[in-house]
Design a protein around this motif. Structure first.
Motif, PDB file in Angstrom:
ATOM      1  N   GLU A   1       0.829  -1.204   0.000  1.00 11.83           N
ATOM      2  CA  GLU A   1       0.000   0.000   0.000  1.00 11.83           C
ATOM      3  C   GLU A   1       0.863   1.253   0.000  1.00 11.83           C
ATOM      4  O   GLU A   1       0.545   2.237  -0.681  1.00 11.83           O
ATOM      5  N   ALA A   2       1.962   1.233   0.752  1.00 11.63           N
ATOM      6  CA  ALA A   2       2.864   2.385   0.770  1.00 11.63           C
ATOM      7  C   ALA A   2       3.426   2.655  -0.621  1.00 11.63           C
ATOM      8  O   ALA A   2       3.493   3.805  -1.079  1.00 11.63           O
ATOM      9  N   ARG A   3       3.805   1.587  -1.308  1.00  8.94           N
ATOM     10  CA  ARG A   3       4.356   1.758  -2.654  1.00  8.94           C
ATOM     11  C   ARG A   3       3.280   2.184  -3.649  1.00  8.94           C
ATOM     12  O   ARG A   3       3.552   2.938  -4.593  1.00  8.94           O
ATOM     13  N   ALA A   4       2.067   1.733  -3.460  1.00  6.58           N
ATOM     14  CA  ALA A   4       0.981   2.119  -4.364  1.00  6.58           C
ATOM     15  C   ALA A   4       0.697   3.612  -4.269  1.00  6.58           C
ATOM     16  O   ALA A   4       0.489   4.282  -5.292  1.00  6.58           O
ATOM     17  N   ILE A   5       0.677   4.151  -3.049  1.00  6.79           N
ATOM     18  CA  ILE A   5       0.340   5.568  -2.893  1.00  6.79           C
ATOM     19  C   ILE A   5       1.550   6.473  -3.095  1.00  6.79           C
ATOM     20  O   ILE A   5       1.376   7.685  -3.286  1.00  6.79           O
ATOM     21  N   ALA A   6       2.755   5.911  -3.084  1.00  6.13           N
ATOM     22  CA  ALA A   6       3.960   6.713  -3.307  1.00  6.13           C
ATOM     23  C   ALA A   6       4.496   6.459  -4.718  1.00  6.13           C
ATOM     24  O   ALA A   6       4.311   7.271  -5.624  1.00  6.13           O
ATOM     25  N   HIS A   7       5.114   5.314  -4.940  1.00 10.49           N
ATOM     26  CA  HIS A   7       5.681   5.001  -6.245  1.00 10.49           C
ATOM     27  C   HIS A   7       4.606   4.966  -7.342  1.00 10.49           C
ATOM     28  O   HIS A   7       4.811   5.505  -8.441  1.00 10.49           O
ATOM     29  N   GLY A   8       3.467   4.326  -7.035  1.00  6.20           N
ATOM     30  CA  GLY A   8       2.411   4.217  -8.037  1.00  6.20           C
ATOM     31  C   GLY A   8       1.879   5.577  -8.459  1.00  6.20           C
ATOM     32  O   GLY A   8       1.640   5.830  -9.647  1.00  6.20           O
ATOM     33  N   ARG A   9       1.669   6.441  -7.496  1.00  6.73           N
ATOM     34  CA  ARG A   9       1.197   7.786  -7.822  1.00  6.73           C
ATOM     35  C   ARG A   9       2.265   8.569  -8.568  1.00  6.73           C
ATOM     36  O   ARG A   9       1.956   9.336  -9.487  1.00  6.73           O
ATOM     37  N   MET A  10       3.531   8.380  -8.199  1.00  5.67           N
ATOM     38  CA  MET A  10       4.597   9.095  -8.882  1.00  5.67           C
ATOM     39  C   MET A  10       4.642   8.759 -10.366  1.00  5.67           C
ATOM     40  O   MET A  10       4.961   9.605 -11.194  1.00  5.67           O
ATOM     41  N   VAL A  11       4.300   7.523 -10.705  1.00  2.65           N
ATOM     42  CA  VAL A  11       4.257   7.136 -12.122  1.00  2.65           C
ATOM     43  C   VAL A  11       3.357   8.085 -12.906  1.00  2.65           C
ATOM     44  O   VAL A  11       3.698   8.538 -14.001  1.00  2.65           O
ATOM     45  N   THR A  12       2.198   8.403 -12.342  1.00  6.27           N
ATOM     46  CA  THR A  12       1.244   9.239 -13.066  1.00  6.27           C
ATOM     47  C   THR A  12       1.780  10.647 -13.286  1.00  6.27           C
ATOM     48  O   THR A  12       1.438  11.291 -14.280  1.00  6.27           O
ATOM     49  N   TYR A  13       2.608  11.141 -12.376  1.00  6.16           N
ATOM     50  CA  TYR A  13       3.201  12.465 -12.559  1.00  6.16           C
ATOM     51  C   TYR A  13       4.320  12.437 -13.586  1.00  6.16           C
ATOM     52  O   TYR A  13       4.408  13.312 -14.456  1.00  6.16           O
ATOM     53  N   LEU A  14       5.194  11.445 -13.486  1.00  5.81           N
ATOM     54  CA  LEU A  14       6.345  11.396 -14.383  1.00  5.81           C
ATOM     55  C   LEU A  14       5.953  11.026 -15.800  1.00  5.81           C
ATOM     56  O   LEU A  14       6.681  11.335 -16.749  1.00  5.81           O
ATOM     57  N   GLN A  15       4.794  10.397 -15.982  1.00  3.44           N
ATOM     58  CA  GLN A  15       4.352  10.027 -17.323  1.00  3.44           C
ATOM     59  C   GLN A  15       3.831  11.227 -18.111  1.00  3.44           C
ATOM     60  O   GLN A  15       3.841  11.217 -19.339  1.00  3.44           O
ATOM     61  N   TYR A  16       3.409  12.281 -17.416  1.00  3.97           N
ATOM     62  CA  TYR A  16       2.920  13.479 -18.095  1.00  3.97           C
ATOM     63  C   TYR A  16       4.066  14.188 -18.813  1.00  3.97           C
ATOM     64  O   TYR A  16       5.049  14.574 -18.172  1.00  3.97           O
ATOM     65  N   PRO A  17       3.979  14.431 -20.120  1.00  8.32           N
ATOM     66  CA  PRO A  17       5.002  15.231 -20.805  1.00  8.32           C
ATOM     67  C   PRO A  17       5.052  16.645 -20.214  1.00  8.32           C
ATOM     68  O   PRO A  17       4.014  17.283 -20.010  1.00  8.32           O
ATOM     69  N   GLY A  18       6.237  17.114 -19.934  1.00  4.72           N
ATOM     70  CA  GLY A  18       6.397  18.452 -19.369  1.00  4.72           C
ATOM     71  C   GLY A  18       6.355  18.445 -17.856  1.00  4.72           C
ATOM     72  O   GLY A  18       7.273  18.950 -17.202  1.00  4.72           O
TER      73      GLY A  18
ATOM     74  N   ALA B   1      -1.658   8.329 -18.227  1.00  4.92           N
ATOM     75  CA  ALA B   1      -1.802   7.054 -17.508  1.00  4.92           C
ATOM     76  C   ALA B   1      -2.896   7.078 -16.458  1.00  4.92           C
ATOM     77  O   ALA B   1      -3.619   6.098 -16.285  1.00  4.92           O
ATOM     78  N   ASP B   2      -3.024   8.194 -15.727  1.00  2.66           N
ATOM     79  CA  ASP B   2      -3.984   8.157 -14.619  1.00  2.66           C
ATOM     80  C   ASP B   2      -5.424   8.347 -15.078  1.00  2.66           C
ATOM     81  O   ASP B   2      -6.332   8.371 -14.259  1.00  2.66           O
ATOM     82  N   ARG B   3      -5.656   8.431 -16.391  1.00  3.29           N
ATOM     83  CA  ARG B   3      -7.017   8.343 -16.915  1.00  3.29           C
ATOM     84  C   ARG B   3      -7.318   6.946 -17.439  1.00  3.29           C
ATOM     85  O   ARG B   3      -8.435   6.674 -17.886  1.00  3.29           O
TER      86      ARG B   3
END
Length: 355
Positions: free
Chosen positions: A236-253, A285-287
Motif C-alpha cells: 500500500e505504501a508503494r501504491a500511494i507513493a511510487h504508483g502515484r509518482m508514475v502518473t506524474y512522471l508520465q505526463y510530458p512536461g 496514464a492516470d485516466r
C-alpha cells in the motif's frame, strides 16, 4: 496539518481489497472529511476531475457534515469555469457553511485536457481571473475584455456579506508562479512529492517575490503536500507513493519539471513512458489505470527518490521525515495518498512532537 482526500482517480463502486486506498469512491471522500475533523486536521483539500469527482458537490457534502473543518479546492483551473459561476460557488459555500471555504486555483495540465478543447490557464488569465472573483465577491459590477473573456456586466443579485473566500495558488511556484502568488494569493499549496530541497527553493522564490513588491512574506502561508504512509504495508505504501509518482512522471512536461525540481535523473522518464504497460494507451496514464494497477511500472522508480519526498515507515520515522519539510520552510503539512483515518496515530504524534 491538513489532509488531501481521495487523491487521484475515483470509482463509483469500490472493488474488494484489503487496502483502504484502492479504488476510493466520492462517498468515501466525504467520510474522509468527517474523519479529518474528528482527528483534528485543520482543513481538507480535494483535487478535481471532470467526471464523478466534481469538487463543488463533494466539498459541499463534507462541509454539511462538519462544523469547523475548512474545505478547499486543490485545485481548479480557471479555464474549466466561467468566473461568474466560480465566484458563485465560493460565495454559496460561505453562505451555507460559514467562512470555511478556500478557493484553490492552479494551471491544470494540457495532457489531462487533451481532446476536450480546453487549454490550461496562462498566468495572464490567472491574474485577471483572480481579480474578477474578488470584485464579484465585493459586490462590484465587472466589465472586462481580455484573456479571460468578454463580459459587459458581471454582477451578483445577492451577495454574501461576510469575508470572501481566501484564494490559494497550487503549483511548483517557479519564478512565474511565485510572482503570481506574491501578487494575488493568500496561500500556496505546493504540488505533491516535491522533496525538502525543492520546497526550500520554492519558499525562497515566494519570499523574494513578496519582498520585491513590499509584501510581508509571512502573510502568505505555504503548504507542502507529502505522501504519508505510517505503519502501512509495503504494497500500500508503494501504491500511494511510487504508483502515484508514475502518473506524474508520465505526463510530458510535468515529469521533466518535477525531476528538475527534485534533482532527479531525467532518464527515469523514458523508462516510465516507454514501459510496455503504456504501449497502447491513448490518454495520460492516470485516466487509464488506478495506482495499484501500475506497480510494475512503479518498480523502476528508485526507493531513495520516494523516501526523500515522502514520509513512509513507523510513526516516529514519519514525524522525523515531515519535520524536514517544516525545516525547509513549509508552514503546514498536507498529508497525501493515505486517508485521514490511516494517519490517526501520526496526527497525535505530530501534535505532541515538541513535548
Amino acid at each position: 496539518m491538513s489532509a488531501f482526500v481521495i487523491a487521484g482517480a475515483v470509482t463509483s463502486q469500490q472493488e474488494e481489497s484489503e487496502y483502504d486506498t484502492v479504488s476510493r469512491t466520492p462517498a468515501q471522500g466525504i467520510q474522509d472529511g468527517v474523519d479529518a475533523e474528528r482527528l483534528g486536521f485543520r482543513r481538507v483539500w480535494l483535487s478535481e476531475r471532470i467526471d464523478i469527482k466534481w469538487s463543488d458537490v463533494i466539498l459541499s457534502g463534507i462541509a454539511a457534515r462538519t462544523t469547523r473543518l475548512q474545505v478547499c479546492t486543490g485545485v481548479i483551473d480557471p479555464t474549466t469555469r466561467h468566473p461568474w459561476t466560480a465566484a458563485a460557488f465560493g460565495a454559496t459555500m460561505q453562505a451555507c457553511y460559514g467562512e470555511r471555504f478556500i478557493m484553490g486555483l492552479g494551471r491544470g495540465d494540457n495532457g489531462y485536457f487533451k481532446g476536450t478543447g480546453i487549454q490550461m490557464a496562462t498566468f495572464r488569465q490567472m491574474y485577471d481571473y483572480t481579480d474578477i472573483l474578488r470584485d464579484l465577491w465585493a459586490g462590484k459590477h465587472v466589465t472586462y475584455d481580455g484573456p479571460v473573456g468578454t463580459f459587459e456586466d458581471l454582477s451578483f443579485a445577492e451577495s454574501y456579506h461576510g469575508a470572501p473566500p481566501p484564494i490559494w495558488f497550487g503549483g511548483f511556484c517557479g519564478p512565474a508562479g511565485a510572482r503570481y502568488a506574491a501578487a494575488k494569493a493568500d496561500g500556496v499549496i505546493l504540488i505533491p512529492m516535491m522533496n525538502p530541497t525543492a520546497v526550500a527553493e520554492a519558499k525562497a522564490r515566494i519570499v523574494e517575490s513578496c519582498e520585491r513588491i513590499g509584501r510581508d512574506p509571512n502573510s502568505i502561508r505555504v503548504g507542502a503536500l507529502v505522501v504519508t504512509a505510517p505503519n502501512l504495508s509495503d504494497f500500500e505504501a508503494r501504491a500511494i507513493a511510487h504508483g502515484r509518482m508514475v502518473t506524474y512522471l508520465q505526463y510530458p512536461g510535468y515529469g521533466e519539471q518535477l525531476c528538475t525540481a527534485n534533482g532527479w535523473d531525467q532518464g527515469l522518464l523514458d523508462k516510465i513512458r516507454n514501459h510496455k504497460r503504456f504501449a497502447n494507451i491513448s490518454q495520460v496514464a492516470d485516466r487509464e489505470f488506478q495506482r495499484h494497477e501500475m506497480m510494475d511500472v512503479a518498480s523502476v522508480i528508485p526507493d531513495e527518490y520516494m523516501w526523500d519526498c515522502s514520509a513512509i515507515g513507523t510513526v516516529d520515522e514519519c514525524v522525523a521525515n515531515l519535520q524536514r519539510f517544516i525545516d525547509a520552510g513549509a508552514d503546514e503539512i498536507v498529508t497525501y495518498g493515505s486517508t485521514p483515518a490511516q494517519n490517526a496515530e501520526l496526527v497525535a504524534a505530530w501534535r505532541n512532537r515538541d513535548r
